[in-house]
Write a protein that holds these residues in place. Structure first.
Motif, PDB file in Angstrom:
ATOM      1  N   ARG A  81       0.970  -1.335   0.151  1.00 43.84           N
ATOM      2  CA  ARG A  81      -0.070  -0.150  -0.047  1.00 43.84           C
ATOM      3  C   ARG A  81       1.127   1.594   0.499  1.00 43.84           C
ATOM      4  O   ARG A  81       2.311   0.759   0.343  1.00 43.84           O
ATOM      5  CB  ARG A  81      -0.559   0.314   1.291  1.00 43.84           C
ATOM      6  CG  ARG A  81      -2.009  -1.360   0.719  1.00 43.84           C
ATOM      7  CD  ARG A  81      -3.148  -0.946   2.223  1.00 43.84           C
ATOM      8  NE  ARG A  81      -4.203  -2.226   1.918  1.00 43.84           N
ATOM      9  CZ  ARG A  81      -4.815  -3.294   2.583  1.00 43.84           C
ATOM     10  NH1 ARG A  81      -3.170  -3.475   3.075  1.00 43.84           N
ATOM     11  NH2 ARG A  81      -5.207  -4.298   1.656  1.00 43.84           N
ATOM     12  N   PHE A 116     -10.092   9.193  10.080  1.00 47.16           N
ATOM     13  CA  PHE A 116     -10.368   8.472   9.476  1.00 47.16           C
ATOM     14  C   PHE A 116     -11.148   7.290  10.298  1.00 47.16           C
ATOM     15  O   PHE A 116     -11.132   7.078  11.461  1.00 47.16           O
ATOM     16  CB  PHE A 116      -9.262   8.352   8.776  1.00 47.16           C
ATOM     17  CG  PHE A 116      -8.336   9.534   7.798  1.00 47.16           C
ATOM     18  CD1 PHE A 116      -8.782   9.842   6.947  1.00 47.16           C
ATOM     19  CD2 PHE A 116      -7.348   9.652   8.340  1.00 47.16           C
ATOM     20  CE1 PHE A 116      -8.182  10.657   6.491  1.00 47.16           C
ATOM     21  CE2 PHE A 116      -6.825  10.810   8.229  1.00 47.16           C
ATOM     22  CZ  PHE A 116      -7.643  11.600   6.673  1.00 47.16           C
ATOM     23  N   LEU A 154      -8.664  -1.493   6.328  1.00 46.98           N
ATOM     24  CA  LEU A 154      -8.032  -0.460   5.680  1.00 46.98           C
ATOM     25  C   LEU A 154      -8.226   0.915   5.947  1.00 46.98           C
ATOM     26  O   LEU A 154      -9.623   1.114   6.811  1.00 46.98           O
ATOM     27  CB  LEU A 154      -8.822  -0.536   4.604  1.00 46.98           C
ATOM     28  CG  LEU A 154      -8.546  -1.683   2.957  1.00 46.98           C
ATOM     29  CD1 LEU A 154      -8.907  -1.647   1.762  1.00 46.98           C
ATOM     30  CD2 LEU A 154      -6.963  -0.692   3.105  1.00 46.98           C
ATOM     31  N   ALA A 155      -7.893   2.193   5.548  1.00 44.47           N
ATOM     32  CA  ALA A 155      -8.312   3.345   6.343  1.00 44.47           C
ATOM     33  C   ALA A 155      -9.659   3.817   5.969  1.00 44.47           C
ATOM     34  O   ALA A 155      -9.413   3.179   4.049  1.00 44.47           O
ATOM     35  CB  ALA A 155      -6.712   4.713   6.280  1.00 44.47           C
ATOM     36  N   LEU A 156     -10.092   4.215   6.362  1.00 42.27           N
ATOM     37  CA  LEU A 156     -11.652   4.900   5.555  1.00 42.27           C
ATOM     38  C   LEU A 156     -12.101   6.583   5.186  1.00 42.27           C
ATOM     39  O   LEU A 156     -11.811   6.787   6.561  1.00 42.27           O
ATOM     40  CB  LEU A 156     -12.677   3.770   5.944  1.00 42.27           C
ATOM     41  CG  LEU A 156     -12.711   2.627   6.164  1.00 42.27           C
ATOM     42  CD1 LEU A 156     -13.617   2.597   7.388  1.00 42.27           C
ATOM     43  CD2 LEU A 156     -12.974   1.844   4.387  1.00 42.27           C
ATOM     44  N   ASN A 157     -12.461   6.815   4.375  1.00 41.03           N
ATOM     45  CA  ASN A 157     -12.836   8.373   4.453  1.00 41.03           C
ATOM     46  C   ASN A 157     -14.374   8.559   4.912  1.00 41.03           C
ATOM     47  O   ASN A 157     -14.404   9.462   5.968  1.00 41.03           O
ATOM     48  CB  ASN A 157     -12.972   9.049   3.125  1.00 41.03           C
ATOM     49  CG  ASN A 157     -11.824   9.499   2.324  1.00 41.03           C
ATOM     50  OD1 ASN A 157     -11.325   9.679   2.890  1.00 41.03           O
ATOM     51  ND2 ASN A 157     -11.549   8.776   1.006  1.00 41.03           N
ATOM     52  N   ARG A 207      -6.977  11.090   1.400  1.00 42.15           N
ATOM     53  CA  ARG A 207      -8.443  10.308   0.929  1.00 42.15           C
ATOM     54  C   ARG A 207      -8.813  10.190  -0.417  1.00 42.15           C
ATOM     55  O   ARG A 207      -9.219   9.161  -0.749  1.00 42.15           O
ATOM     56  CB  ARG A 207      -9.220  11.658   1.305  1.00 42.15           C
ATOM     57  CG  ARG A 207      -9.305  12.355   3.325  1.00 42.15           C
ATOM     58  CD  ARG A 207     -10.472  12.607   2.967  1.00 42.15           C
ATOM     59  NE  ARG A 207     -10.041  14.254   3.759  1.00 42.15           N
ATOM     60  CZ  ARG A 207     -11.030  13.062   5.159  1.00 42.15           C
ATOM     61  NH1 ARG A 207     -11.701  12.056   4.842  1.00 42.15           N
ATOM     62  NH2 ARG A 207     -10.419  13.277   6.326  1.00 42.15           N
ATOM     63  N   MET A 219      -7.241   6.016  -0.602  1.00 41.49           N
ATOM     64  CA  MET A 219      -8.277   5.978   0.679  1.00 41.49           C
ATOM     65  C   MET A 219      -9.089   5.160  -0.429  1.00 41.49           C
ATOM     66  O   MET A 219      -9.632   3.957  -0.372  1.00 41.49           O
ATOM     67  CB  MET A 219      -8.482   6.357   1.312  1.00 41.49           C
ATOM     68  CG  MET A 219      -7.500   6.623   2.895  1.00 41.49           C
ATOM     69  SD  MET A 219      -8.419   7.674   4.069  1.00 41.49           S
ATOM     70  CE  MET A 219      -7.066   8.134   5.431  1.00 41.49           C
ATOM     71  N   VAL A 248      -4.223   2.884   1.956  1.00 39.37           N
ATOM     72  CA  VAL A 248      -4.125   3.705   2.835  1.00 39.37           C
ATOM     73  C   VAL A 248      -4.858   2.485   3.761  1.00 39.37           C
ATOM     74  O   VAL A 248      -5.656   2.221   3.505  1.00 39.37           O
ATOM     75  CB  VAL A 248      -4.445   4.466   3.278  1.00 39.37           C
ATOM     76  CG1 VAL A 248      -3.683   4.755   4.460  1.00 39.37           C
ATOM     77  CG2 VAL A 248      -3.801   5.412   1.609  1.00 39.37           C
ATOM     78  N   SER A 249      -3.582   1.695   4.639  1.00 44.68           N
ATOM     79  CA  SER A 249      -4.146   1.513   5.369  1.00 44.68           C
ATOM     80  C   SER A 249      -4.155   1.708   6.692  1.00 44.68           C
ATOM     81  O   SER A 249      -3.200   3.275   6.934  1.00 44.68           O
ATOM     82  CB  SER A 249      -3.293  -0.339   6.021  1.00 44.68           C
ATOM     83  OG  SER A 249      -1.875  -0.174   5.792  1.00 44.68           O
TER      84      SER A 249
END
Length: 242
Positions: free
Chosen positions: A127, A145, A152-155, A198, A201, A206-207
């Motif tokens: 990633r 986030f 996973l990173a989330l918006n 973002r 993501m 993006v984790s």
């Protein structure tokens, strides 16, 4: 890379004559805590960006401090002001490797471990960024986030956490299609980091993980005073969330 170019407006008048990363926390400059933690884990090649009163930082630490070898990216001297986070990282990109840590020099996280295992996991995962989030402090209750069940990173998420400023990055995040500023940022373009994150993501690149150790965004004189009222503690390598 340690980000040390901020003006520290909310810390005035403490920052009128001293850059925020040099304000002392429990007996040493705020930015010295992560410097020592990085070096203790074997990450001794540091890049520090500066702007407001940046010459004080270079004078205080020089090109070598303890085990740390330091190169400075003097944004204020070169461009008349700070380049914001992404602009500053791109400016320093020729000094950084393909994978690198980034953190703010005004955050106090004395137990965070900058581990080689975290780097190895990140490199193997493919990633573009890995972020450490923290429980939302009172001054930032809505967070930044979320984290999906698979890391996973989330918006957008029902529960959001605050970005600690600590992250691992690949240089590819700061190149097209996510960033169109040339490496080295010769034009001194100012650019924030959040839009790049973002966008990445949204592509699942993006984790993130939640870090629940001691962490303070030293953003006001009151928070600084509270930290200095605590018992002094030595820097140590506690769990970095892995």
């Amino acid at each position: 890379m340690i980000l040390a170019a901020g003006r520290g407006e909310r810390m005035r008048p403490l920052t009128d004559e001293r850059p925020k990363p040099l304000l002392e926390v429990q007996g040493k400059p705020l930015m010295q805590w992560p410097m020592e933690a990085l070096a203790a884990s074997g990450f001794a090649q540091l890049v520090v960006n500066t702007d407001w009163l940046g010459e004080q930082i270079a004078t205080r630490f020089g090109p070598r401090h303890g085990a740390c070898n330091i190169v400075y990216s003097h944004e204020g001297r070169d461009f008349g002001g700070a380049l914001e986070t992404a602009g500053g990282i791109v400016r320093a990109l020729p000094l950084l490797g393909d994978v690198f840590w980034v953190l703010a020099g005004d955050v106090f996280a004395p137990d965070f471990a900058f581990s080689q295992a975290a780097v190895d996991d990140f490199v193997g995962g493919g990633r573009l960024a890995h972020l450490w989030l923290v429980p939302n402090p009172p001054h930032h209750p809505r967070g930044d986030f979320g984290i999906s069940p698979d890391g996973l990173a989330l918006n957008d998420a029902p529960a959001k956490h605050t970005f600690s400023t600590i992250g691992l990055y690949r240089a590819a995040l700061f190149a097209p299609p996510y960033c169109d500023i040339p490496a080295g940022n010769p034009g001194g373009v100012r650019a924030p980091l959040a839009p790049l994150l973002r966008a990445a993501m949204a592509d699942g690149l993006v984790s993130a993980e939640l870090y629940q150790g001691a962490w303070t965004d030293v953003g006001t004189p009151e928070r600084l005073a509270a930290l200095n009222a605590e018992k002094r503690r030595p820097a140590r390598g506690g769990p970095g969330g892995r």
